[in-house]
Design a protein around this motif. Structure first.
Motif, PDB file in Angstrom:
ATOM      1  N   VAL A  58      -4.830   7.213  25.776  1.00 39.62           N
ATOM      2  CA  VAL A  58      -4.508   6.826  24.277  1.00 39.62           C
ATOM      3  C   VAL A  58      -3.559   5.771  24.436  1.00 39.62           C
ATOM      4  O   VAL A  58      -2.711   5.692  24.911  1.00 39.62           O
ATOM      5  N   ARG A  59      -4.042   4.761  23.548  1.00 45.22           N
ATOM      6  CA  ARG A  59      -3.179   3.509  23.341  1.00 45.22           C
ATOM      7  C   ARG A  59      -3.052   3.417  21.894  1.00 45.22           C
ATOM      8  O   ARG A  59      -4.094   3.040  21.219  1.00 45.22           O
ATOM      9  N   GLY A  60      -1.749   3.483  21.297  1.00 49.49           N
ATOM     10  CA  GLY A  60      -1.710   3.663  19.855  1.00 49.49           C
ATOM     11  C   GLY A  60      -0.814   4.884  19.539  1.00 49.49           C
ATOM     12  O   GLY A  60      -0.684   5.594  20.079  1.00 49.49           O
ATOM     13  N   LEU A  61      -0.699   4.613  18.184  1.00 48.92           N
ATOM     14  CA  LEU A  61      -0.873   3.800  17.196  1.00 48.92           C
ATOM     15  C   LEU A  61      -0.038   2.751  16.931  1.00 48.92           C
ATOM     16  O   LEU A  61       1.253   2.881  16.618  1.00 48.92           O
ATOM     17  N   HIS A  62      -0.726   1.512  16.951  1.00 42.31           N
ATOM     18  CA  HIS A  62       0.482   0.284  17.197  1.00 42.31           C
ATOM     19  C   HIS A  62       0.255  -0.472  15.957  1.00 42.31           C
ATOM     20  O   HIS A  62      -0.839  -0.630  15.075  1.00 42.31           O
ATOM     21  N   PHE A  63       1.223  -1.128  15.581  1.00 44.37           N
ATOM     22  CA  PHE A  63       1.218  -2.055  14.502  1.00 44.37           C
ATOM     23  C   PHE A  63       2.166  -3.306  14.955  1.00 44.37           C
ATOM     24  O   PHE A  63       3.042  -3.059  15.738  1.00 44.37           O
ATOM     25  N   GLN A  64       1.972  -4.469  14.197  1.00 37.91           N
ATOM     26  CA  GLN A  64       2.935  -5.386  14.494  1.00 37.91           C
ATOM     27  C   GLN A  64       3.324  -6.127  13.131  1.00 37.91           C
ATOM     28  O   GLN A  64       2.609  -6.490  12.392  1.00 37.91           O
ATOM     29  N   ALA A  65       4.951  -5.838  12.698  1.00 37.73           N
ATOM     30  CA  ALA A  65       5.209  -6.237  11.464  1.00 37.73           C
ATOM     31  C   ALA A  65       5.290  -7.766  11.202  1.00 37.73           C
ATOM     32  O   ALA A  65       5.447  -8.485  12.184  1.00 37.73           O
ATOM     33  N   PRO A  66       5.464  -8.220   9.890  1.00 37.42           N
ATOM     34  CA  PRO A  66       5.596  -9.408   9.593  1.00 37.42           C
ATOM     35  C   PRO A  66       6.896  -9.826   9.759  1.00 37.42           C
ATOM     36  O   PRO A  66       7.778  -8.804  10.193  1.00 37.42           O
ATOM     37  N   PHE A 112     -13.327  -5.246  13.438  1.00 42.36           N
ATOM     38  CA  PHE A 112     -12.011  -6.053  12.929  1.00 42.36           C
ATOM     39  C   PHE A 112     -11.185  -5.057  12.212  1.00 42.36           C
ATOM     40  O   PHE A 112     -11.813  -4.572  11.102  1.00 42.36           O
ATOM     41  N   ILE A 113      -9.912  -5.374  12.544  1.00 40.69           N
ATOM     42  CA  ILE A 113      -8.821  -4.513  12.145  1.00 40.69           C
ATOM     43  C   ILE A 113      -7.908  -5.583  11.276  1.00 40.69           C
ATOM     44  O   ILE A 113      -7.211  -6.447  12.269  1.00 40.69           O
ATOM     45  N   PRO A 114      -7.714  -5.529   9.977  1.00 40.59           N
ATOM     46  CA  PRO A 114      -6.972  -6.701   9.430  1.00 40.59           C
ATOM     47  C   PRO A 114      -5.390  -6.152   9.316  1.00 40.59           C
ATOM     48  O   PRO A 114      -5.145  -5.017   9.700  1.00 40.59           O
ATOM     49  N   LYS A 115      -4.343  -7.100   9.115  1.00 44.82           N
ATOM     50  CA  LYS A 115      -3.016  -6.775   9.026  1.00 44.82           C
ATOM     51  C   LYS A 115      -2.913  -5.492   8.027  1.00 44.82           C
ATOM     52  O   LYS A 115      -3.632  -5.417   7.199  1.00 44.82           O
ATOM     53  N   GLY A 116      -1.789  -4.821   8.411  1.00 39.54           N
ATOM     54  CA  GLY A 116      -1.595  -3.510   7.518  1.00 39.54           C
ATOM     55  C   GLY A 116      -2.328  -2.114   7.671  1.00 39.54           C
ATOM     56  O   GLY A 116      -2.213  -1.367   7.057  1.00 39.54           O
ATOM     57  N   PHE A 117      -2.812  -2.074   9.009  1.00 37.62           N
ATOM     58  CA  PHE A 117      -3.411  -1.230   9.652  1.00 37.62           C
ATOM     59  C   PHE A 117      -2.716  -0.809  11.013  1.00 37.62           C
ATOM     60  O   PHE A 117      -2.519  -1.629  11.780  1.00 37.62           O
ATOM     61  N   LEU A 118      -2.607   0.470  11.047  1.00 40.95           N
ATOM     62  CA  LEU A 118      -2.170   1.030  12.490  1.00 40.95           C
ATOM     63  C   LEU A 118      -3.565   0.956  13.361  1.00 40.95           C
ATOM     64  O   LEU A 118      -4.651   1.006  12.697  1.00 40.95           O
ATOM     65  N   HIS A 119      -3.492   0.730  14.573  1.00 42.56           N
ATOM     66  CA  HIS A 119      -4.583   0.504  15.611  1.00 42.56           C
ATOM     67  C   HIS A 119      -4.216   1.297  16.697  1.00 42.56           C
ATOM     68  O   HIS A 119      -3.233   1.409  17.385  1.00 42.56           O
ATOM     69  N   GLY A 120      -5.440   2.192  17.270  1.00 44.81           N
ATOM     70  CA  GLY A 120      -5.102   2.673  18.450  1.00 44.81           C
ATOM     71  C   GLY A 120      -6.517   3.092  18.961  1.00 44.81           C
ATOM     72  O   GLY A 120      -7.788   2.992  18.229  1.00 44.81           O
ATOM     73  N   PHE A 176       4.732  10.086  11.404  1.00 46.46           N
ATOM     74  CA  PHE A 176       4.241   9.479   9.999  1.00 46.46           C
ATOM     75  C   PHE A 176       5.235   9.725   9.031  1.00 46.46           C
ATOM     76  O   PHE A 176       5.478   8.580   8.197  1.00 46.46           O
ATOM     77  N   ALA A 177       5.882  10.593   8.631  1.00 48.60           N
ATOM     78  CA  ALA A 177       6.709  11.273   7.679  1.00 48.60           C
ATOM     79  C   ALA A 177       7.966  10.244   7.590  1.00 48.60           C
ATOM     80  O   ALA A 177       8.623   9.792   6.687  1.00 48.60           O
ATOM     81  N   ASP A 178       8.318   9.798   8.860  1.00 46.19           N
ATOM     82  CA  ASP A 178       9.459   9.165   8.808  1.00 46.19           C
ATOM     83  C   ASP A 178       9.271   7.450   8.920  1.00 46.19           C
ATOM     84  O   ASP A 178      10.023   6.648   8.933  1.00 46.19           O
ATOM     85  N   PHE A 179       7.944   7.062   8.909  1.00 42.55           N
ATOM     86  CA  PHE A 179       7.521   5.753   8.811  1.00 42.55           C
ATOM     87  C   PHE A 179       7.851   4.942   7.600  1.00 42.55           C
ATOM     88  O   PHE A 179       7.266   5.207   6.545  1.00 42.55           O
ATOM     89  N   LYS A 180       8.298   3.826   7.577  1.00 42.58           N
ATOM     90  CA  LYS A 180       8.505   2.777   6.369  1.00 42.58           C
ATOM     91  C   LYS A 180       7.845   1.795   6.737  1.00 42.58           C
ATOM     92  O   LYS A 180       7.934   1.067   7.493  1.00 42.58           O
ATOM     93  N   SER A 181       6.601   1.651   5.935  1.00 42.03           N
ATOM     94  CA  SER A 181       5.600   0.415   6.153  1.00 42.03           C
ATOM     95  C   SER A 181       5.988  -0.817   5.693  1.00 42.03           C
ATOM     96  O   SER A 181       6.624  -0.985   4.717  1.00 42.03           O
ATOM     97  N   PRO A 182       5.963  -1.856   6.681  1.00 38.68           N
ATOM     98  CA  PRO A 182       6.403  -3.173   6.204  1.00 38.68           C
ATOM     99  C   PRO A 182       5.030  -3.852   5.337  1.00 38.68           C
ATOM    100  O   PRO A 182       5.330  -5.193   5.042  1.00 38.68           O
ATOM    101  N   PHE A 183       4.236  -3.111   5.089  1.00 34.35           N
ATOM    102  CA  PHE A 183       2.964  -3.750   4.277  1.00 34.35           C
ATOM    103  C   PHE A 183       2.850  -3.303   3.075  1.00 34.35           C
ATOM    104  O   PHE A 183       3.079  -2.031   2.759  1.00 34.35           O
ATOM    105  N   THR A 184       2.439  -4.204   2.089  1.00 33.80           N
ATOM    106  CA  THR A 184       2.110  -3.729   0.660  1.00 33.80           C
ATOM    107  C   THR A 184       0.661  -3.989   0.292  1.00 33.80           C
ATOM    108  O   THR A 184       0.270  -5.113   0.731  1.00 33.80           O
TER     109      THR A 184
END
Length: 187
Positions: A58-66, A112-120, A176-184
């Protein structure tokens, strides 16, 4: 190229046409003009290639913030994966919802996975190779992850969490409960 929508708006399955004969096949996996015609206007700047030697990696769940958030176009060169995307756009009606798509070298599908999504993904076969394009370069200071088997997400990976082969980074990812998303969500 065919296009299918998933349950998450923006996450799309792309199916390139294959020309097959006795020798094998030919497929155009990326063409900027073709993607523009499908409504995907992205300038890809980096190609990545990973090999997972065993099934159950398993690789993920990853994101890269602005400011280095990434759109991704994922395909499989050998083997098979279950590819997962999770909506993490604050205010989205789909926030915290996920979709999973089986892609393989055999079926030729891409995601295709746009910005604003976790990916794994989880590998379904040994010696699986994943190839993906990104719309921004890797920036370690913008890199983040959420634990793949978080019960708040409830993702069906098709394997028990204790059987997953993980990196230390993925094993110790935030909940996930501790996660603060950088995406709106901008719907």
């Amino acid at each position: 190229m065919e296009q299918e929508q998933t349950t998450l708006p923006g996450v799309q399955i792309l199916i390139p046409r294959r020309i097959e004969d006795a020798r094998g096949f030919f497929s155009e996996t990326w063409n900027k003009e073709t993607l523009l015609g499908l409504g995907i206007d992205v300038d890809f700047v980096q190609d990545n290639h990973s090999l997972s030697r065993e099934a159950g990696v398993v690789r993920g769940l990853h994101f890269q913030a602005p400011p280095h958030a990434q759109d991704k176009l994922v395909r499989v060169g050998a083997g098979a994966i279950l590819d997962v995307a999770v909506d993490i756009r604050t205010g989205s009606p789909q926030f915290g919802k996920w979709t999973a798509i089986k892609i393989s070298a055999r079926n030729g599908r891409q995601v295709f996975i746009p910005k604003g999504f976790l990916h794994g993904f989880v590998t379904l076969e040994p010696n699986t190779e994943i190839l993906y394009k990104t719309s921004d370069v890797y920036a370690p200071d913008c890199d983040g992850s959420v634990y793949f088997a978080d019960p708040d997400l409830g993702i069906d990976w098709g394997l028990c969490a204790d059987r997953a082969i993980l990196s230390d980074k993925d094993r110790n990812a935030q909940r996930f409960a501790d996660f603060k998303s950088p995406f709106t969500f901008e719907g």
